[in-house]
Structures are given as C-alpha cells and as structure tokens.
Enzyme design. Structure first.
Site, short mmCIF file in Angstrom:
data_model
loop_
_atom_site.label_atom_id
_atom_site.label_comp_id
_atom_site.label_asym_id
_atom_site.label_seq_id
_atom_site.Cartn_x
_atom_site.Cartn_y
_atom_site.Cartn_z
N ASP A 29 0.85 -1.19 0.00
CA ASP A 29 0.00 0.00 0.00
C ASP A 29 0.89 1.24 0.00
OD1 ASP A 29 -3.23 0.50 1.00
OD2 ASP A 29 -1.83 2.19 1.05
N ASN A 85 -12.91 -3.35 2.84
CA ASN A 85 -13.88 -2.26 2.93
C ASN A 85 -14.83 -2.38 1.74
OD1 ASN A 85 -12.62 -1.09 5.23
ND2 ASN A 85 -11.09 -0.13 3.91
N GLN A 92 -14.32 2.37 1.62
CA GLN A 92 -13.71 1.98 0.35
C GLN A 92 -13.49 3.21 -0.52
OE1 GLN A 92 -15.81 -1.03 -1.94
NE2 GLN A 92 -14.12 -1.25 -3.39
N VAL A 94 -11.06 2.85 -3.45
CA VAL A 94 -10.70 2.34 -4.78
C VAL A 94 -11.67 1.21 -5.10
CG1 VAL A 94 -8.92 1.27 -6.20
CG2 VAL A 94 -8.26 2.94 -4.44
N HIS A 98 -10.26 -5.45 -3.05
CA HIS A 98 -8.92 -5.68 -2.49
C HIS A 98 -9.03 -6.11 -1.05
CE1 HIS A 98 -9.97 -1.40 -2.22
NE2 HIS A 98 -9.34 -1.38 -1.06
N HIS A 100 -6.92 -5.94 2.38
CA HIS A 100 -5.77 -5.34 3.06
C HIS A 100 -5.15 -6.39 3.99
CE1 HIS A 100 -6.86 -0.95 2.40
NE2 HIS A 100 -8.07 -1.49 2.24
P1 AMP Z 1 -9.78 1.27 0.46
O1 AMP Z 1 -9.90 2.55 1.25
O2 AMP Z 1 -10.16 0.04 1.23
O3 AMP Z 1 -10.47 1.37 -0.89
O4 AMP Z 1 -8.22 1.08 0.19
C1 AMP Z 1 -7.57 1.62 -0.92
C2 AMP Z 1 -6.11 1.58 -0.59
O5 AMP Z 1 -5.38 1.73 -1.79
C3 AMP Z 1 -5.64 2.67 0.37
O6 AMP Z 1 -5.08 2.07 1.52
C4 AMP Z 1 -4.62 3.44 -0.45
O7 AMP Z 1 -3.53 3.89 0.32
C5 AMP Z 1 -4.20 2.41 -1.49
N1 AMP Z 1 -3.68 2.94 -2.73
C6 AMP Z 1 -4.22 3.91 -3.51
N2 AMP Z 1 -3.47 4.12 -4.60
C7 AMP Z 1 -2.44 3.24 -4.52
C8 AMP Z 1 -1.30 2.96 -5.35
N3 AMP Z 1 -1.10 3.63 -6.49
N4 AMP Z 1 -0.44 2.00 -4.96
C9 AMP Z 1 -0.64 1.33 -3.80
N5 AMP Z 1 -1.69 1.54 -2.98
C10 AMP Z 1 -2.57 2.49 -3.33
#
Ligand code: AMP
Length: 112
Positions: A29, A85, A92, A94, A98, A100
């Site tokens: 991350d 999430n 959430q 992204v 995924h 974590h």
């Molecule tokens: P969520 O909030 O569960 O959707 O988690 C999305 C995660 O993606 C967050 O912890 C971000 O820090 C991570 N994230 C966003 N962009 C990137 C990236 N380019 N490379 C690695 N992690 C990322």
C-alpha cells in the site's frame, strides 16, 4: 471500469509487487497504515465484495489463501489483520476489490 488498480495490473503505473499469479496480484500500500500493509487484488475487475457471485467462490478463496501465503513470506503469519472495505460508507476509496493485509503493530477492536 478502469481504476488505479487496473493500471497497476496492466503495468501502466508502478507498484511494489510482492506476489503475482494468473488470478491475483499483491503489492505494498502506498499509504501504509501499519509497518506491513499489503493489498491483494483479483485481476478480474470486480468493483467490490458485494458484486461477487457464486462463480467467484474459488477466486475469493484464492485471495484469502494468497493473503496467508504473502503473510508467511513477509514473516508476519503469527499475527496479522485482513480488512475488506465494501462501499464508501465502509471506507472503500478504490473500486476494485482488495484485501488489506496489516501487521506489525497492535490492533484495537472494534475497528474505527
Ligand atoms: P480502500 O480505502 O479500502 O479502498 O483502500 C484503498 C487503498 O489503496 C488505500 O489504503 C490506499 O492507500 C491504497 N492505494 C491507492 N493508490 C495506490 C497505489 N497507487 N499504490 C498502492 N496503494 C494504493
């Protein structure tokens, strides 16, 4: 739908990839919330867990098995937390499914 994670899968943007196979990818991350913070994603573009269907059963199992495999290879298999999430209200940001993997510090319960 194109997301930042599909760009990582397609190598359009860089990531610190720790594991990859035909079905999934695991990478660090970019904004870690614990000393070890890795995301495991399916290559199939599923927006969120609640969009999965019965035919995704083996893929979902594979994501958890991969999370455990990565935890072992990172030396954190004794103690780690998995988080998914699902939806904006759950945090959430992204919209590509995924898992974590978080480890290396004490976690509280209930989560925030
Ligand atoms: P969520 O909030 O569960 O959707 O988690 C999305 C995660 O993606 C967050 O912890 C971000 O820090 C991570 N994230 C966003 N962009 C990137 C990236 N380019 N490379 C690695 N992690 C990322």
């Amino acid at each position: 739908m194109e997301t930042i994670f599909s760009k990582i899968i397609n190598r359009e943007i860089p990531a610190d990839i720790v594991f990859e196979d035909d079905l999934c990818l695991a990478f660090r991350d970019v904004n870690p919330q614990a000393p070890t913070h890795i995301l495991v994603i399916p290559k199939k573009p599923i927006a969120k867990l609640s969009d999965t269907e019965p035919q995704d059963q083996s893929l979902l199992g594979h994501l958890l098995l991969t999370a455990t495999r990565v935890a072992k290879s990172e030396g954190i298999a004794d103690s780690f937390r998995l988080v998914v999430n699902n939806g904006e209200g759950a945090g959430q940001t992204v919209f590509h499914l995924h898992v974590h993997i978080l480890a290396g510090r004490q976690f509280s319960w209930p989560p925030g």
